[in-house]
Write an enzyme that holds these catalytic residues in place. Structure first.
Site, mmCIF file in Angstrom:
data_model
loop_
_atom_site.group_PDB
_atom_site.id
_atom_site.type_symbol
_atom_site.label_atom_id
_atom_site.label_comp_id
_atom_site.label_asym_id
_atom_site.label_seq_id
_atom_site.Cartn_x
_atom_site.Cartn_y
_atom_site.Cartn_z
ATOM 1 N N HIS A 86 0.817 -1.220 0.000
ATOM 2 C CA HIS A 86 0.000 0.000 0.000
ATOM 3 C C HIS A 86 0.852 1.272 0.000
ATOM 4 C CE1 HIS A 86 -3.765 -2.254 1.762
ATOM 5 N NE2 HIS A 86 -3.640 -2.425 0.456
ATOM 6 N N CYS A 139 2.614 14.504 -6.307
ATOM 7 C CA CYS A 139 1.616 15.421 -6.842
ATOM 8 C C CYS A 139 0.716 14.633 -7.793
ATOM 9 C CB CYS A 139 2.280 16.577 -7.585
ATOM 10 S SG CYS A 139 1.063 17.697 -8.319
ATOM 11 N N CYS A 193 1.044 16.728 -11.478
ATOM 12 C CA CYS A 193 2.248 16.709 -12.339
ATOM 13 C C CYS A 193 3.168 15.534 -12.005
ATOM 14 C CB CYS A 193 3.010 18.025 -12.240
ATOM 15 S SG CYS A 193 3.888 18.245 -10.686
HETATM 16 P P1 OAD Z 1 -7.254 -3.796 10.550
HETATM 17 O O1 OAD Z 1 -7.396 -2.649 11.483
HETATM 18 O O2 OAD Z 1 -8.388 -4.085 9.661
HETATM 19 O O3 OAD Z 1 -6.936 -5.133 11.351
HETATM 20 C C1 OAD Z 1 -5.959 -5.184 12.342
HETATM 21 C C2 OAD Z 1 -5.853 -6.612 12.837
HETATM 22 O O4 OAD Z 1 -4.794 -6.667 13.783
HETATM 23 C C3 OAD Z 1 -7.100 -7.157 13.535
HETATM 24 O O5 OAD Z 1 -7.416 -8.444 13.004
HETATM 25 C C4 OAD Z 1 -6.685 -7.261 14.999
HETATM 26 O O6 OAD Z 1 -7.315 -8.368 15.669
HETATM 27 C C5 OAD Z 1 -5.194 -7.467 14.868
HETATM 28 N N1 OAD Z 1 -4.395 -7.049 16.029
HETATM 29 C C6 OAD Z 1 -4.650 -6.087 16.949
HETATM 30 N N2 OAD Z 1 -3.661 -6.004 17.844
HETATM 31 C C7 OAD Z 1 -2.733 -6.921 17.489
HETATM 32 C C8 OAD Z 1 -1.463 -7.321 18.010
HETATM 33 N N3 OAD Z 1 -0.932 -6.738 19.088
HETATM 34 N N4 OAD Z 1 -0.800 -8.307 17.377
HETATM 35 C C9 OAD Z 1 -1.324 -8.918 16.269
HETATM 36 N N5 OAD Z 1 -2.506 -8.576 15.745
HETATM 37 C C10 OAD Z 1 -3.201 -7.591 16.329
HETATM 38 O O7 OAD Z 1 -5.896 -3.538 9.730
HETATM 39 P P2 OAD Z 1 -5.435 -4.172 8.334
HETATM 40 O O8 OAD Z 1 -5.950 -5.555 8.190
HETATM 41 O O9 OAD Z 1 -3.987 -3.948 8.217
HETATM 42 O O10 OAD Z 1 -5.714 0.160 3.669
HETATM 43 O O11 OAD Z 1 -6.177 -3.237 7.324
HETATM 44 C C11 OAD Z 1 -5.956 -3.440 5.961
HETATM 45 C C12 OAD Z 1 -6.089 -2.150 5.222
HETATM 46 O O12 OAD Z 1 -7.303 -1.505 5.598
HETATM 47 C C13 OAD Z 1 -5.032 -1.118 5.547
HETATM 48 O O13 OAD Z 1 -3.811 -1.318 4.882
HETATM 49 C C14 OAD Z 1 -5.691 0.148 5.110
HETATM 50 C C15 OAD Z 1 -7.067 -0.085 5.706
HETATM 51 O O14 OAD Z 1 -8.115 0.538 5.095
HETATM 52 C C16 OAD Z 1 -5.940 1.282 3.015
HETATM 53 O O15 OAD Z 1 -6.087 2.353 3.577
HETATM 54 C C17 OAD Z 1 -5.962 1.118 1.522
#
Ligand code: OAD
Length: 257
Positions: A123, A131, A134
């Site tokens: 990501h 930008c 441009c």
């Molecule tokens: P999420 O916030 O959706 O999920 C975070 C995960 O981490 C959950 O399953 C929690 O249970 C877990 N978690 C929390 N604390 C933890 C710990 N100490 N150790 C291990 N796991 C833990 O985040 P992502 O799955 O990364 O994209 O989200 C994916 C994408 O959604 C991001 O990259 C972003 C967001 O929208 C964009 O913005 C395009």
């Protein structure tokens, strides 16, 4: 009985020590213990900022100053964060020849800061601004100060070089991630809710190509009952630190419990 008996962490250690050839897929959960909030859940970014208003390319094009309210918080938090034992544990596993690459959805740069060398930023990252008119790029630290909205030399508002909803995955990262997923022996999925496409497809690609899927997450996810072979329930720091120690202690010999 499968290697490691009924203890998932030992089972994961055994699989990693035996197969080596591992790739990690990480999400926001791995950086929570570095003080960076995740996205979903009561304490997550999306509880504070509606992603349809703050995290889409369309929203940025319509109201970049509004979107920078959220982006400023992300740049500040990421800039002040340090790698935790989970990032360092993964780097140690790479050093040992167990993990060969990290595919991360995170934009915080903490895998590299923690010592990982082969990091695929699915990501993008927060270190660079671009930008959208441009295409000129700048290091974030050169153009952004807290509270400011960074401007391009052409006068337009700069965007961090991260993937917002509605943007494609950078093609090289997509290619590399698919290749890693198709050819790894173990995919270790850490700290992701696996709710965002196409990153959430990576575990299935690996599994269908013959990899074993290990998941490290305190909570079950959509992967746990369908794709995951071994779910290690726990925080990433504690689990990865322990995994690295277990494997380092035994090398490729039998695991001592
Ligand atoms: P999420 O916030 O959706 O999920 C975070 C995960 O981490 C959950 O399953 C929690 O249970 C877990 N978690 C929390 N604390 C933890 C710990 N100490 N150790 C291990 N796991 C833990 O985040 P992502 O799955 O990364 O994209 O989200 C994916 C994408 O959604 C991001 O990259 C972003 C967001 O929208 C964009 O913005 C395009």
């Amino acid at each position: 009985m499968r290697a490691g008996g009924n203890d998932p962490i030992r089972e994961a250690a055994r699989l990693l020590a035996d197969r080596r050839n591992a790739v990690a897929l990480t999400g926001a959960g791995i950086s929570v213990e570095s003080g960076i909030p995740s996205f979903r859940g009561a304490q997550g970014m999306w509880a504070k900022y509606d992603p349809t208003e703050y995290a889409t390319l369309h929203a940025f094009m319509q109201s970049p100053r509004k979107v920078w309210e959220m982006l400023s918080e992300m740049v500040s938090v990421c800039g002040g964060a340090a790698p935790n034992p989970a990032h360092k544990g993964l780097a140690a596993l790479e050093e040992m020849g167990i993990v060969r690459a990290v595919i991360t959805q995170n934009v915080d740069g903490l895998h590299q800061a923690g010592g990982s060398r082969r990091v695929i930023e699915y990501h993008g990252n927060m270190e660079e601004l671009i930008c959208v008119y441009c295409w000129k790029r700048y290091p974030t630290r050169e153009r952004w100060t807290p509270g400011s909205v960074p401007l391009c030399d052409c006068g337009e508002i700069l965007k961090p070089n991260v993937v917002l909803f509605g943007e494609p995955i950078p093609w090289l990262a997509q290619e590399q991630a698919e290749e890693e997923a198709r050819t790894c022996g173990v995919l270790v999925v850490i700290g992701t809710s696996a709710q965002v496409s196409p990153a959430c497809d990576i575990p299935r690609v690996a599994k269908e190509a013959g990899a074993v899927v290990v998941e490290i997450n305190p909570e079950p996810t959509s992967l746990t009952a369908s794709v995951t072979d071994v779910h290690v329930t726990g925080g990433a720091s504690e689990v990865l630190d322990r995994l690295a120690k277990l494997i380092r202690k035994t090398g490729s010999g039998p695991l001592e419990y």
